[in-house]
Design a protein around this motif. Sequence first.
Motif, PDB file in Angstrom:
ATOM      1  N   THR A 111       1.057  -1.174  -0.015  1.00 56.14           N
ATOM      2  CA  THR A 111       0.096  -0.045  -0.305  1.00 56.14           C
ATOM      3  C   THR A 111       0.936   1.125   0.027  1.00 56.14           C
ATOM      4  OG1 THR A 111      -0.039   0.136   2.408  1.00 56.14           O
ATOM      5  CG2 THR A 111      -1.849  -1.208   1.169  1.00 56.14           C
ATOM      6  N   GLY A 112       2.038   1.095   0.673  1.00 53.01           N
ATOM      7  CA  GLY A 112       2.889   2.488   0.808  1.00 53.01           C
ATOM      8  C   GLY A 112       3.491   2.766  -0.480  1.00 53.01           C
ATOM      9  N   ASP A 113       3.569   2.146  -1.479  1.00 52.38           N
ATOM     10  CA  ASP A 113       3.904   2.419  -2.795  1.00 52.38           C
ATOM     11  C   ASP A 113       3.075   3.154  -3.811  1.00 52.38           C
ATOM     12  OD1 ASP A 113       5.752  -0.852  -2.814  1.00 52.38           O
ATOM     13  OD2 ASP A 113       6.775   1.405  -2.657  1.00 52.38           O
ATOM     14  N   TYR A 114       1.916   3.285  -3.315  1.00 54.76           N
ATOM     15  CA  TYR A 114       0.662   3.923  -4.063  1.00 54.76           C
ATOM     16  C   TYR A 114       0.388   5.231  -3.396  1.00 54.76           C
ATOM     17  CZ  TYR A 114       0.647  -0.263  -6.923  1.00 54.76           C
ATOM     18  OH  TYR A 114       1.155  -1.271  -7.573  1.00 54.76           O
ATOM     19  N   ASP A 115      -0.061   6.457  -4.483  1.00 58.01           N
ATOM     20  CA  ASP A 115       0.008   7.626  -4.022  1.00 58.01           C
ATOM     21  C   ASP A 115      -1.670   8.134  -3.966  1.00 58.01           C
ATOM     22  OD1 ASP A 115       2.356   7.749  -6.273  1.00 58.01           O
ATOM     23  OD2 ASP A 115       2.974   8.256  -4.061  1.00 58.01           O
ATOM     24  N   TYR A 116      -2.274   7.486  -4.659  1.00 59.49           N
ATOM     25  CA  TYR A 116      -3.704   8.148  -4.950  1.00 59.49           C
ATOM     26  C   TYR A 116      -4.656   6.985  -4.531  1.00 59.49           C
ATOM     27  CZ  TYR A 116      -1.727  12.600  -6.686  1.00 59.49           C
ATOM     28  OH  TYR A 116      -1.171  13.526  -6.600  1.00 59.49           O
ATOM     29  N   TRP A 117      -5.764   7.245  -3.872  1.00 57.96           N
ATOM     30  CA  TRP A 117      -6.759   6.166  -3.524  1.00 57.96           C
ATOM     31  C   TRP A 117      -8.033   6.468  -3.799  1.00 57.96           C
ATOM     32  CZ3 TRP A 117      -4.947   1.500  -1.558  1.00 57.96           C
ATOM     33  CH2 TRP A 117      -3.665   1.388  -1.614  1.00 57.96           C
ATOM     34  N   GLY A 118      -8.974   5.617  -4.368  1.00 58.85           N
ATOM     35  CA  GLY A 118     -10.272   5.858  -4.394  1.00 58.85           C
ATOM     36  C   GLY A 118     -11.034   5.521  -2.915  1.00 58.85           C
ATOM     37  N   GLN A 119     -12.449   5.702  -3.004  1.00 56.68           N
ATOM     38  CA  GLN A 119     -13.079   5.981  -1.797  1.00 56.68           C
ATOM     39  C   GLN A 119     -13.660   4.271  -1.592  1.00 56.68           C
ATOM     40  OE1 GLN A 119     -13.841   8.399   0.333  1.00 56.68           O
ATOM     41  NE2 GLN A 119     -12.303   9.424  -0.962  1.00 56.68           N
ATOM     42  N   GLY A 120     -13.363   3.462  -2.314  1.00 55.21           N
ATOM     43  CA  GLY A 120     -13.660   2.343  -2.187  1.00 55.21           C
ATOM     44  C   GLY A 120     -15.149   1.707  -2.432  1.00 55.21           C
ATOM     45  N   THR A 121     -15.210   0.384  -2.699  1.00 51.37           N
ATOM     46  CA  THR A 121     -16.805  -0.163  -3.024  1.00 51.37           C
ATOM     47  C   THR A 121     -16.853  -1.524  -2.363  1.00 51.37           C
ATOM     48  OG1 THR A 121     -18.039  -0.908  -4.814  1.00 51.37           O
ATOM     49  CG2 THR A 121     -15.669  -1.368  -5.059  1.00 51.37           C
ATOM     50  N   PRO A 122     -17.741  -1.709  -1.584  1.00 53.16           N
ATOM     51  CA  PRO A 122     -17.894  -2.756  -0.784  1.00 53.16           C
ATOM     52  C   PRO A 122     -18.284  -4.075  -1.572  1.00 53.16           C
ATOM     53  CG  PRO A 122     -19.926  -1.653  -0.424  1.00 53.16           C
ATOM     54  CD  PRO A 122     -18.819  -0.778  -1.572  1.00 53.16           C
ATOM     55  N   VAL A 123     -17.505  -5.077  -1.140  1.00 51.61           N
ATOM     56  CA  VAL A 123     -18.083  -6.705  -1.786  1.00 51.61           C
ATOM     57  C   VAL A 123     -18.156  -7.315  -0.458  1.00 51.61           C
ATOM     58  CG1 VAL A 123     -17.105  -8.566  -2.866  1.00 51.61           C
ATOM     59  CG2 VAL A 123     -16.588  -6.304  -3.727  1.00 51.61           C
ATOM     60  N   THR A 124     -19.329  -8.164  -0.514  1.00 51.77           N
ATOM     61  CA  THR A 124     -19.896  -9.267   0.338  1.00 51.77           C
ATOM     62  C   THR A 124     -20.200 -10.329  -0.087  1.00 51.77           C
ATOM     63  OG1 THR A 124     -20.768  -7.312   1.856  1.00 51.77           O
ATOM     64  CG2 THR A 124     -21.608  -9.519   2.381  1.00 51.77           C
ATOM     65  N   VAL A 125     -19.522 -11.509   0.261  1.00 54.99           N
ATOM     66  CA  VAL A 125     -19.746 -12.876  -0.058  1.00 54.99           C
ATOM     67  C   VAL A 125     -20.192 -13.326   0.942  1.00 54.99           C
ATOM     68  CG1 VAL A 125     -18.320 -14.602  -1.140  1.00 54.99           C
ATOM     69  CG2 VAL A 125     -17.478 -12.477  -1.632  1.00 54.99           C
ATOM     70  N   SER A 126     -21.393 -14.050   0.589  1.00 54.94           N
ATOM     71  CA  SER A 126     -22.197 -14.897   1.634  1.00 54.94           C
ATOM     72  C   SER A 126     -21.962 -16.412   1.364  1.00 54.94           C
ATOM     73  CB  SER A 126     -23.645 -14.679   2.007  1.00 54.94           C
ATOM     74  OG  SER A 126     -24.021 -14.885   0.580  1.00 54.94           O
ATOM     75  N   SER A 127     -21.953 -17.163   2.313  1.00 52.13           N
ATOM     76  CA  SER A 127     -21.779 -18.761   2.148  1.00 52.13           C
ATOM     77  C   SER A 127     -22.881 -19.296   1.916  1.00 52.13           C
ATOM     78  CB  SER A 127     -21.013 -19.309   3.165  1.00 52.13           C
ATOM     79  OG  SER A 127     -21.715 -18.927   4.638  1.00 52.13           O
TER      80      SER A 127
END
Length: 127
Positions: A111-127
Amino acid sequence: QVQLVESGGGSVQAGGSLRLSCAVSRATVSNYCMGWFRQAPGKEREGVATIDSVGRTSYADSVKGRFTISKDNAKNTLYLQMGSLKPEDTAIYYCAARTRGLWFGYPPLRTGDYDYWGQGTPVTVSS
């Protein structure tokens, strides 16, 4: 300021598939290392898959053979095709760009090698 906007997250049953997208502005995906990272509740953010300017890729061992990173230079968009999803893949998925200097070798997963980030998108996997 580079802007990254993720989309495509959601809920899926184990064994299913999802494709994440990251629209990039104020930077050109063909010029930089780009990547997907994820953060599960209570855990540190970790590298999932990265791709460099010439298309070399790196994958976390946990996703090799199941996930594929790609980019469309014409659309300036990064993708993550996820298959055979498992409950342990549940996390917020982030897109990132490395714009500082050159990188020699396969694109980094830290992670420390990257400079810009998005806000993220959630992924949920149910069993």
